[in-house]
Enzyme design. Structure first.
Site, mmCIF file in Angstrom:
data_model
loop_
_atom_site.group_PDB
_atom_site.id
_atom_site.type_symbol
_atom_site.label_atom_id
_atom_site.label_comp_id
_atom_site.label_asym_id
_atom_site.label_seq_id
_atom_site.Cartn_x
_atom_site.Cartn_y
_atom_site.Cartn_z
ATOM 1 N N LYS A 1 0.835 -1.209 0.000
ATOM 2 C CA LYS A 1 0.000 0.000 0.000
ATOM 3 C C LYS A 1 0.870 1.260 0.000
ATOM 4 O O LYS A 1 0.659 2.179 -0.789
ATOM 5 C CB LYS A 1 -0.937 0.015 1.227
ATOM 6 C CG LYS A 1 -1.865 -1.184 1.321
ATOM 7 C CD LYS A 1 -2.827 -1.089 2.483
ATOM 8 C CE LYS A 1 -2.202 -1.190 3.866
ATOM 9 N NZ LYS A 1 -1.603 -2.511 4.178
ATOM 10 N N ARG B 1 11.728 -6.342 5.912
ATOM 11 C CA ARG B 1 11.688 -4.932 6.308
ATOM 12 C C ARG B 1 12.039 -4.785 7.788
ATOM 13 O O ARG B 1 12.699 -3.835 8.188
ATOM 14 C CB ARG B 1 10.323 -4.317 6.016
ATOM 15 C CG ARG B 1 10.331 -2.815 6.238
ATOM 16 C CD ARG B 1 9.014 -2.168 5.904
ATOM 17 N NE ARG B 1 7.948 -2.684 6.755
ATOM 18 C CZ ARG B 1 6.665 -2.384 6.596
ATOM 19 N NH1 ARG B 1 6.294 -1.585 5.605
ATOM 20 N NH2 ARG B 1 5.751 -2.877 7.400
ATOM 21 N N ARG C 1 11.023 -1.585 11.917
ATOM 22 C CA ARG C 1 9.681 -1.175 12.353
ATOM 23 C C ARG C 1 9.225 -2.135 13.442
ATOM 24 O O ARG C 1 9.265 -3.360 13.252
ATOM 25 C CB ARG C 1 8.719 -1.179 11.151
ATOM 26 C CG ARG C 1 7.563 -0.211 11.355
ATOM 27 C CD ARG C 1 6.728 -0.068 10.114
ATOM 28 N NE ARG C 1 5.448 -0.731 10.279
ATOM 29 C CZ ARG C 1 4.449 -0.652 9.430
ATOM 30 N NH1 ARG C 1 4.596 0.077 8.335
ATOM 31 N NH2 ARG C 1 3.319 -1.278 9.651
ATOM 32 N N ARG D 1 -1.259 -9.401 13.158
ATOM 33 C CA ARG D 1 -1.798 -8.422 12.195
ATOM 34 C C ARG D 1 -2.560 -9.134 11.077
ATOM 35 O O ARG D 1 -3.592 -8.643 10.603
ATOM 36 C CB ARG D 1 -0.648 -7.585 11.586
ATOM 37 C CG ARG D 1 -0.103 -6.532 12.560
ATOM 38 C CD ARG D 1 1.311 -6.112 12.231
ATOM 39 N NE ARG D 1 1.473 -5.375 10.999
ATOM 40 C CZ ARG D 1 2.659 -5.184 10.401
ATOM 41 N NH1 ARG D 1 3.765 -5.682 10.926
ATOM 42 N NH2 ARG D 1 2.716 -4.488 9.298
ATOM 43 N N ARG E 1 -10.309 0.186 7.696
ATOM 44 C CA ARG E 1 -9.882 -1.159 8.074
ATOM 45 C C ARG E 1 -11.000 -1.961 8.700
ATOM 46 O O ARG E 1 -10.804 -3.130 9.033
ATOM 47 C CB ARG E 1 -8.758 -1.055 9.103
ATOM 48 C CG ARG E 1 -7.378 -1.068 8.496
ATOM 49 C CD ARG E 1 -6.413 -0.780 9.623
ATOM 50 N NE ARG E 1 -5.237 -1.579 9.521
ATOM 51 C CZ ARG E 1 -4.129 -1.169 8.907
ATOM 52 N NH1 ARG E 1 -4.062 0.001 8.330
ATOM 53 N NH2 ARG E 1 -3.080 -1.941 8.880
HETATM 54 P P1 AP5 Z 1 4.611 -1.587 2.011
HETATM 55 O O1 AP5 Z 1 4.451 -0.791 0.778
HETATM 56 O O2 AP5 Z 1 5.155 -0.949 3.226
HETATM 57 O O3 AP5 Z 1 3.248 -2.351 2.350
HETATM 58 P P2 AP5 Z 1 2.027 -1.861 3.210
HETATM 59 O O4 AP5 Z 1 0.828 -2.555 2.632
HETATM 60 O O5 AP5 Z 1 2.021 -0.394 3.307
HETATM 61 O O6 AP5 Z 1 2.412 -2.569 4.577
HETATM 62 P P3 AP5 Z 1 2.288 -2.020 6.057
HETATM 63 O O7 AP5 Z 1 3.132 -2.905 6.901
HETATM 64 O O8 AP5 Z 1 2.514 -0.555 6.129
HETATM 65 O O9 AP5 Z 1 0.762 -2.332 6.287
HETATM 66 P P4 AP5 Z 1 -0.016 -2.377 7.600
HETATM 67 O O10 AP5 Z 1 -1.394 -2.297 7.090
HETATM 68 O O11 AP5 Z 1 0.299 -3.528 8.462
HETATM 69 O O12 AP5 Z 1 0.555 -1.127 8.427
HETATM 70 P P5 AP5 Z 1 0.015 0.317 8.734
HETATM 71 O O13 AP5 Z 1 1.170 1.184 8.874
HETATM 72 O O14 AP5 Z 1 -1.059 0.691 7.796
HETATM 73 O O15 AP5 Z 1 5.503 -2.851 1.615
HETATM 74 C C1 AP5 Z 1 5.949 -3.758 2.606
HETATM 75 C C2 AP5 Z 1 7.375 -4.206 2.266
HETATM 76 O O16 AP5 Z 1 7.344 -4.946 1.061
HETATM 77 C C3 AP5 Z 1 8.334 -3.032 2.037
HETATM 78 O O17 AP5 Z 1 9.594 -3.365 2.561
HETATM 79 C C4 AP5 Z 1 8.388 -2.906 0.501
HETATM 80 O O18 AP5 Z 1 9.608 -2.415 0.046
HETATM 81 C C5 AP5 Z 1 8.163 -4.346 0.054
HETATM 82 N N1 AP5 Z 1 7.432 -4.449 -1.207
HETATM 83 C C6 AP5 Z 1 6.371 -3.694 -1.633
HETATM 84 N N2 AP5 Z 1 5.943 -4.094 -2.830
HETATM 85 C C7 AP5 Z 1 6.727 -5.151 -3.186
HETATM 86 C C8 AP5 Z 1 6.767 -6.015 -4.320
HETATM 87 N N3 AP5 Z 1 5.917 -5.880 -5.337
HETATM 88 N N4 AP5 Z 1 7.692 -7.004 -4.351
HETATM 89 C C9 AP5 Z 1 8.577 -7.161 -3.308
HETATM 90 N N5 AP5 Z 1 8.589 -6.367 -2.205
HETATM 91 C C10 AP5 Z 1 7.675 -5.385 -2.147
HETATM 92 O O19 AP5 Z 1 -0.643 0.104 10.171
HETATM 93 C C11 AP5 Z 1 0.132 -0.245 11.295
HETATM 94 C C12 AP5 Z 1 -0.734 -0.385 12.530
HETATM 95 O O20 AP5 Z 1 -1.367 0.873 12.828
HETATM 96 C C13 AP5 Z 1 -1.908 -1.372 12.423
HETATM 97 O O21 AP5 Z 1 -1.487 -2.689 12.723
HETATM 98 C C14 AP5 Z 1 -2.867 -0.802 13.465
HETATM 99 O O22 AP5 Z 1 -2.483 -1.145 14.769
HETATM 100 C C15 AP5 Z 1 -2.690 0.685 13.304
HETATM 101 N N6 AP5 Z 1 -3.635 1.271 12.307
HETATM 102 C C16 AP5 Z 1 -3.308 1.835 11.120
HETATM 103 N N7 AP5 Z 1 -4.400 2.235 10.467
HETATM 104 C C17 AP5 Z 1 -5.450 1.933 11.254
HETATM 105 C C18 AP5 Z 1 -6.854 2.076 11.110
HETATM 106 N N8 AP5 Z 1 -7.400 2.604 10.022
HETATM 107 N N9 AP5 Z 1 -7.640 1.634 12.120
HETATM 108 C C19 AP5 Z 1 -7.115 1.097 13.233
HETATM 109 N N10 AP5 Z 1 -5.796 0.912 13.426
HETATM 110 C C20 AP5 Z 1 -4.967 1.313 12.438
HETATM 111 MG MG MG Z 2 2.127 1.023 4.905
#
Ligand code: AP5
Ligand code: MG
Length: 224
Positions: free
Chosen positions: A48, A163, A169, A180, A124
């Site tokens: 994402k 990562r 992280r 998660r 979410r």
């Molecule tokens: P990346 O692009 O970072 O993927 P992402 O989908 O953004 O993954 P996140 O870990 O950020 O998602 P998440 O939903 O768990 O975390 P968030 O911060 O939203 O890519 C991941 C890795 O893969 C990177 O190293 C990248 O380089 C690599 N990659 C990407 N594309 C690739 C490809 N095609 N091939 C190979 N490698 C690739 O949320 C974190 C926490 O915050 C949640 O757990 C929750 O506690 C809280 N939170 C956030 N939003 C909410 C909400 N709306 N409601 C409640 N709690 C929330």
């Molecule tokens: Mg992200």
């Protein structure tokens, strides 16, 4: 005989009744019709954030990553950050009411002239999706598309562990990633069906080369 219809010109003011009690001009109206508000959706590690960066660069869109907002609050040591940390460390979601209030503030911070916003990591839960729809409709806006990045679970685990080693992280460790993913399946995945019913869902194969995935995304966004 004079025609009953007139052609509005850029800069003309539209009558109040045309736009929910607010007077706006044609330029603003056109802007809002074309606005590309996009929900980028997928499991943890689905790409994402990575694909959002490309969308921002290519289309000049604004970006809300709720995860980034929360991590920055944790870094600042704010009250919100302290609350958020307890949930994030457990791989759990922050309560909906808290997330919704943050979201509206960030969205309004972009002002009214933006080309669209990428919602990354929000919604979410179904209540969050309903709140987003409501918040946007109160402002005369809407979601134009939901893009689901579909990636197999073994690949998600591989990406996040990598990562975790590289950037450290805090929630990128095996135990928290597993939690998660459980939360994703139980609380977030049902949104796919919700957005299908809204007629906004687009499936994207999120496995493979970054540029190929981005091309697939563009072929949807270009039609909006
Ligand atoms: P990346 O692009 O970072 O993927 P992402 O989908 O953004 O993954 P996140 O870990 O950020 O998602 P998440 O939903 O768990 O975390 P968030 O911060 O939203 O890519 C991941 C890795 O893969 C990177 O190293 C990248 O380089 C690599 N990659 C990407 N594309 C690739 C490809 N095609 N091939 C190979 N490698 C690739 O949320 C974190 C926490 O915050 C949640 O757990 C929750 O506690 C809280 N939170 C956030 N939003 C909410 C909400 N709306 N409601 C409640 N709690 C929330
Ligand atoms: Mg992200």
């Amino acid at each position: 005989m004079p025609s009953e219809t007139t052609t509005a010109q850029p800069g003309d003011l539209l009558p109040e009744a045309w736009y929910k009690g607010k007077t706006i001009n044609i330029d603003q109206m056109e802007q809002r019709i074309k606005m590309k508000n996009i929900v980028i959706f997928g499991a943890p590690g689905s790409g994402k954030g990575t694909q959002s960066d490309k969308l921002i660069e290519h289309y000049g869109l604004e970006h809300i990553s709720t995860g980034d907002v929360l991590r920055s609050e944790i870094k600042k040591g704010s009250e919100l950050g302290k609350t958020a940390q307890q949930y994030i460390d457990q791989g759990q979601l922050i309560p909906d009411e808290l997330m919704v209030s943050i979201l509206a503030k960030v969205y309004d911070g972009f002002g009214r002239g933006h080309k669209g916003v990428i919602f990354d990591g929000f919604p979410r839960t179904i209540p969050q999706a309903e709140a987003l729809k409501q918040m946007l409709s109160e402002r005369g806006d809407k979601v134009a598309a939901m893009l689901e990045l579909d990636v197999p679970e073994d690949e998600l685990m591989k990406r996040l562990l990598l990562r975790g080693q590289q950037s450290g992280r805090a929630d990128d460790n095996e135990e928290t990633i597993k939690k998660r993913l459980v939360v994703y399946h139980s609380q977030t995945q049902p949104l796919i069906e919700w957005y299908k019913q809204e007629g906004l869902h687009h499936h994207i194969n999120g496995l493979g080369e970054l540029d190929r995935i981005f091309q697939d995304i563009c072929s949807v966004v270009d039609t909006l």
